[in-house]
Design a protein around this motif. Structure first.
Motif, PDB file in Angstrom:
ATOM      1  N   GLU A  38     -38.152  11.746  -1.282  1.00 37.70           N
ATOM      2  CA  GLU A  38     -37.083  11.540  -2.264  1.00 37.70           C
ATOM      3  C   GLU A  38     -36.191  12.770  -2.358  1.00 37.70           C
ATOM      4  OE1 GLU A  38     -36.588  10.408  -7.025  1.00 37.70           O
ATOM      5  OE2 GLU A  38     -38.478   9.973  -5.965  1.00 37.70           O
ATOM      6  N   MET A  39     -36.800  13.960  -2.355  1.00 39.99           N
ATOM      7  CA  MET A  39     -36.014  15.191  -2.401  1.00 39.99           C
ATOM      8  C   MET A  39     -35.198  15.367  -1.120  1.00 39.99           C
ATOM      9  SD  MET A  39     -38.331  18.064  -4.372  1.00 39.99           S
ATOM     10  CE  MET A  39     -39.932  17.695  -3.655  1.00 39.99           C
ATOM     11  N   LYS A  40     -35.768  14.974  -0.003  1.00 44.48           N
ATOM     12  CA  LYS A  40     -35.041  15.060   1.264  1.00 44.48           C
ATOM     13  C   LYS A  40     -33.821  14.155   1.257  1.00 44.48           C
ATOM     14  CE  LYS A  40     -38.675  16.337   4.560  1.00 44.48           C
ATOM     15  NZ  LYS A  40     -39.420  15.889   5.766  1.00 44.48           N
ATOM     16  N   GLU A  41     -33.974  12.935   0.761  1.00 45.80           N
ATOM     17  CA  GLU A  41     -32.856  11.994   0.722  1.00 45.80           C
ATOM     18  C   GLU A  41     -31.731  12.514  -0.167  1.00 45.80           C
ATOM     19  OE1 GLU A  41     -32.129   9.218   2.416  1.00 45.80           O
ATOM     20  OE2 GLU A  41     -33.888   9.756   3.611  1.00 45.80           O
ATOM     21  N   THR A  42     -32.104  13.125  -1.296  1.00 44.12           N
ATOM     22  CA  THR A  42     -31.094  13.706  -2.171  1.00 44.12           C
ATOM     23  C   THR A  42     -30.318  14.796  -1.448  1.00 44.12           C
ATOM     24  OG1 THR A  42     -32.451  13.243  -4.125  1.00 44.12           O
ATOM     25  CG2 THR A  42     -30.710  14.881  -4.368  1.00 44.12           C
ATOM     26  N   SER A  43     -31.038  15.634  -0.690  1.00 44.77           N
ATOM     27  CA  SER A  43     -30.386  16.717   0.056  1.00 44.77           C
ATOM     28  C   SER A  43     -29.471  16.165   1.141  1.00 44.77           C
ATOM     29  CB  SER A  43     -31.441  17.645   0.663  1.00 44.77           C
ATOM     30  OG  SER A  43     -32.180  18.293  -0.348  1.00 44.77           O
ATOM     31  N   GLY A  88     -25.084  16.396   2.092  1.00 44.46           N
ATOM     32  CA  GLY A  88     -24.511  16.902   3.342  1.00 44.46           C
ATOM     33  C   GLY A  88     -25.436  17.723   4.207  1.00 44.46           C
ATOM     34  N   ILE A  89     -26.708  17.856   3.817  1.00 45.05           N
ATOM     35  CA  ILE A  89     -27.660  18.596   4.653  1.00 45.05           C
ATOM     36  C   ILE A  89     -28.260  17.621   5.659  1.00 45.05           C
ATOM     37  CG2 ILE A  89     -29.740  20.008   4.646  1.00 45.05           C
ATOM     38  CD1 ILE A  89     -29.073  20.717   1.742  1.00 45.05           C
ATOM     39  N   ILE A  90     -28.094  17.899   6.938  1.00 43.76           N
ATOM     40  CA  ILE A  90     -28.433  16.928   7.983  1.00 43.76           C
ATOM     41  C   ILE A  90     -29.933  16.709   8.106  1.00 43.76           C
ATOM     42  CG2 ILE A  90     -28.264  16.402  10.452  1.00 43.76           C
ATOM     43  CD1 ILE A  90     -25.667  18.021  10.494  1.00 43.76           C
ATOM     44  N   LYS A  91     -30.690  17.796   8.290  1.00 46.07           N
ATOM     45  CA  LYS A  91     -32.130  17.665   8.478  1.00 46.07           C
ATOM     46  C   LYS A  91     -32.887  18.604   7.541  1.00 46.07           C
ATOM     47  CE  LYS A  91     -32.098  16.173  13.327  1.00 46.07           C
ATOM     48  NZ  LYS A  91     -32.565  16.487  14.707  1.00 46.07           N
ATOM     49  N   PRO A  92     -32.923  18.284   6.266  1.00 46.76           N
ATOM     50  CA  PRO A  92     -33.664  19.150   5.335  1.00 46.76           C
ATOM     51  C   PRO A  92     -35.164  19.061   5.611  1.00 46.76           C
ATOM     52  CG  PRO A  92     -32.978  17.137   4.234  1.00 46.76           C
ATOM     53  CD  PRO A  92     -32.341  17.111   5.593  1.00 46.76           C
ATOM     54  N   THR A  93     -35.813  20.212   5.763  1.00 49.47           N
ATOM     55  CA  THR A  93     -37.253  20.214   6.024  1.00 49.47           C
ATOM     56  C   THR A  93     -38.037  20.123   4.721  1.00 49.47           C
ATOM     57  OG1 THR A  93     -37.439  22.620   5.890  1.00 49.47           O
ATOM     58  CG2 THR A  93     -36.864  21.673   8.045  1.00 49.47           C
ATOM     59  N   SER A  94     -39.284  19.725   4.852  1.00 54.31           N
ATOM     60  CA  SER A  94     -40.145  19.635   3.670  1.00 54.31           C
ATOM     61  C   SER A  94     -40.255  20.993   2.993  1.00 54.31           C
ATOM     62  CB  SER A  94     -41.539  19.135   4.068  1.00 54.31           C
ATOM     63  OG  SER A  94     -41.475  17.837   4.605  1.00 54.31           O
ATOM     64  N   TYR A  95     -40.408  22.043   3.789  1.00 50.37           N
ATOM     65  CA  TYR A  95     -40.538  23.385   3.214  1.00 50.37           C
ATOM     66  C   TYR A  95     -39.305  23.760   2.412  1.00 50.37           C
ATOM     67  CZ  TYR A  95     -40.789  28.432   2.757  1.00 50.37           C
ATOM     68  OH  TYR A  95     -40.782  29.699   2.237  1.00 50.37           O
ATOM     69  N   LYS A  96     -38.119  23.519   2.957  1.00 52.07           N
ATOM     70  CA  LYS A  96     -36.896  23.955   2.294  1.00 52.07           C
ATOM     71  C   LYS A  96     -36.650  23.206   0.992  1.00 52.07           C
ATOM     72  CE  LYS A  96     -34.709  25.508   6.565  1.00 52.07           C
ATOM     73  NZ  LYS A  96     -33.750  25.181   7.653  1.00 52.07           N
ATOM     74  N   VAL A  97     -36.903  21.901   0.985  1.00 48.66           N
ATOM     75  CA  VAL A  97     -36.633  21.150  -0.248  1.00 48.66           C
ATOM     76  C   VAL A  97     -37.677  21.455  -1.310  1.00 48.66           C
ATOM     77  CG1 VAL A  97     -35.372  19.327   0.940  1.00 48.66           C
ATOM     78  CG2 VAL A  97     -37.826  19.048   0.562  1.00 48.66           C
TER      79      VAL A  97
END
Length: 448
Positions: free
Chosen positions: A232-237, A241-250
């Motif tokens: 869910e956090m990845k989809e928000t990112s 405009g963030i293309i490939k947000p990693t689990s660590y970053k989000v």
């Protein structure tokens, strides 16, 4: 909980270290590490028909002895700031019995007691002139037959990646899968990044600590971010405009935002509104060279991220963008400069990267990930771990620290802060929308 140490012995390498390997040369980044033990505890549940504990322990000791022959620096002692004397003095091996069922200990985990499962106090900075074993092991037997293997690894030559290679080798020998032994590369780190005299290095994060840090009173909580919350956090990112947000970053950005909000009491002064995040980055993955894949050493670098005026209305995706940009600057080009230019660490460019001159009133957080280390696959012969733990207790030399660890269900965050700030974090409804506080161990595994 009562714990009884039943035996203490020294495990030496099964074969003497050859004369050509008697001196192990540290790499540049080993020199910068504090003289501390970092901890790891691996829990295994009882399996029907498992051998008697004495037989299990014998196998662990014999295989550890063989593993120390392969990882010969772990059986030595530090001789000076740049090297280890591989003198085969060995690792410390302890056995302990616990008058408690593992289920009682883990439902939920008793973090205030968990350090008792370790062979020494973790994360305490030791004097550099003290000769210390590189590795200590404590094998804990619960009343039910469950086992917890506690390790304390001196940060001289082992980072989390190196530790995972060692554990893979030790466990493969123990369970009879010698074809899966992970052969370490013990020379490439110092070859790529030879040790140097660090006197005069520009002040900043890389400035080596000259003394013993003072431990302050902190508490630790563990929060589980399951795969649903992470996605869910990845989809928000992505929507931002963030293309490939990693689990660590989000996850780290989300936690950071709410840690800052919890610490708002520190920000009553305008000069304290700046926050510095130190993210520990694995150099191996950034160099783009397979030759570093099985390299042993502290091949880690601090990526520093500065946040201004973060509050409860800050968009986490904005923090992810900043983090992505700053971590992107920690790349192969940077490390080639460190490798090829002996003067780089003294340069203005390095001083800028290390935030030399940063306002002392700034508040700092430290984030590191032990994900993708495959700790949860370490099988000594009685199955994969039930749970991987870090540490507990009430004292910490580095407060405001977050260690992210992989679980079978997502990411587990071990957060160390002052007690009052942790209480504020736990009372934050938005935070708890994504994070589960003190969940039972692992959803897919029953506890013995």
């Amino acid at each position: 909980m009562e714990i009884n140490i039943t035996s203490i012995e020294t495990i030496k390498p099964s074969s003497p270290t050859s004369s050509k390997h008697k001196t192990y040369k540290l790499c540049l980044f080993d020199v910068f590490q504090l003289n501390t033990y970092f901890p790891l505890i691996i829990f295994y549940q009882k399996i029907n028909g498992m051998e008697a504990f004495s037989n299990v322990s014998t196998k662990l000791k014999n295989s550890l002895s063989e593993a120390l022959t392969i990882f010969y620096p772990l059986g030595g002692r530090r001789s000076d700031i740049f090297s280890i004397d591989c003198n085969d003095e060995g690792a410390i091996y302890m056995e302990a019995s616990i008058n408690m069922e593992m289920k009682e200990f883990l439902s939920p985990p008793k973090l205030e007691l968990i350090n008792k499962l370790l062979p020494c106090e973790p994360n305490k900075t030791q004097p550099y002139n003290e000769v210390l074993p590189q590795l200590l092991v404590q094998v804990n037997l619960f009343k039910c037959g469950g086992i917890a293997i506690g390790l304390c690894n001196l940060h001289t030559i082992l980072d989390a990646h190196s530790c995972s290679i060692f554990l893979k080798t030790w466990s493969s020998i123990c369970n009879g899968s010698r074809d899966k032994i992970c052969e370490p590369n013990l020379s490439i780190a110092s070859s790529f990044f030879p040790p140097r005299n660090t006197i005069g290095v520009r002040s900043g994060v890389l400035k080596m600590n000259d003394g013993v840090e003072i431990e302050i009173k902190c508490s630790m909580r563990r929060f589980l971010f399951d795969n649903k919350s992470i996605n869910e956090m990845k989809e928000t990112s992505k929507n931002e405009g963030i293309i490939k947000p990693t689990s660590y970053k989000v996850v780290s950005s989300f936690i950071c935002k709410h840690m800052i909000v919890a610490c708002m009491k520190e920000f009553c002064d305008e000069s304290k509104k700046q926050v510095v995040n130190l993210h520990v980055v694995d150099i191996r993955r950034r160099m783009g060279e397979n030759v570093l894949q099985n390299s042993i050493g502290n091949l880690i670098w601090p990526a520093l991220v500065v946040y201004d005026n973060v509050n409860k209305n800050t968009n986490t995706s904005d923090m992810v963008k900043i983090l992505e940009e700053e971590i992107g600057n920690v790349n192969e080009e940077l490390f080639l400069k460190v490798k090829d230019d002996p003067r780089f660490l003294w340069s203005d460019e390095c001083a800028e990267l290390m935030l030399e001159g940063m306002d002392k009133n700034s508040i700092s957080f430290v984030f590191t990930s032990w994900g993708n280390m495959r700790f949860k696959e370490i099988d000594f012969g009685w199955g994969k771990p039930l749970w991987i733990a870090q540490r507990g207790g009430t004292k910490e030399a580095t407060p405001n620290t977050v260690v992210l660890m992989e679980t079978y269900e997502g990411i587990e965050a071990w957060v160390t802060m002052a007690e009052n700030y942790l209480n504020d974090l736990e009372n934050n409804k938005e935070f708890l929308k994504f994070a589960f506080l003190n969940p039972n161990i692992i959803f897919n595994h029953s506890i013995v």
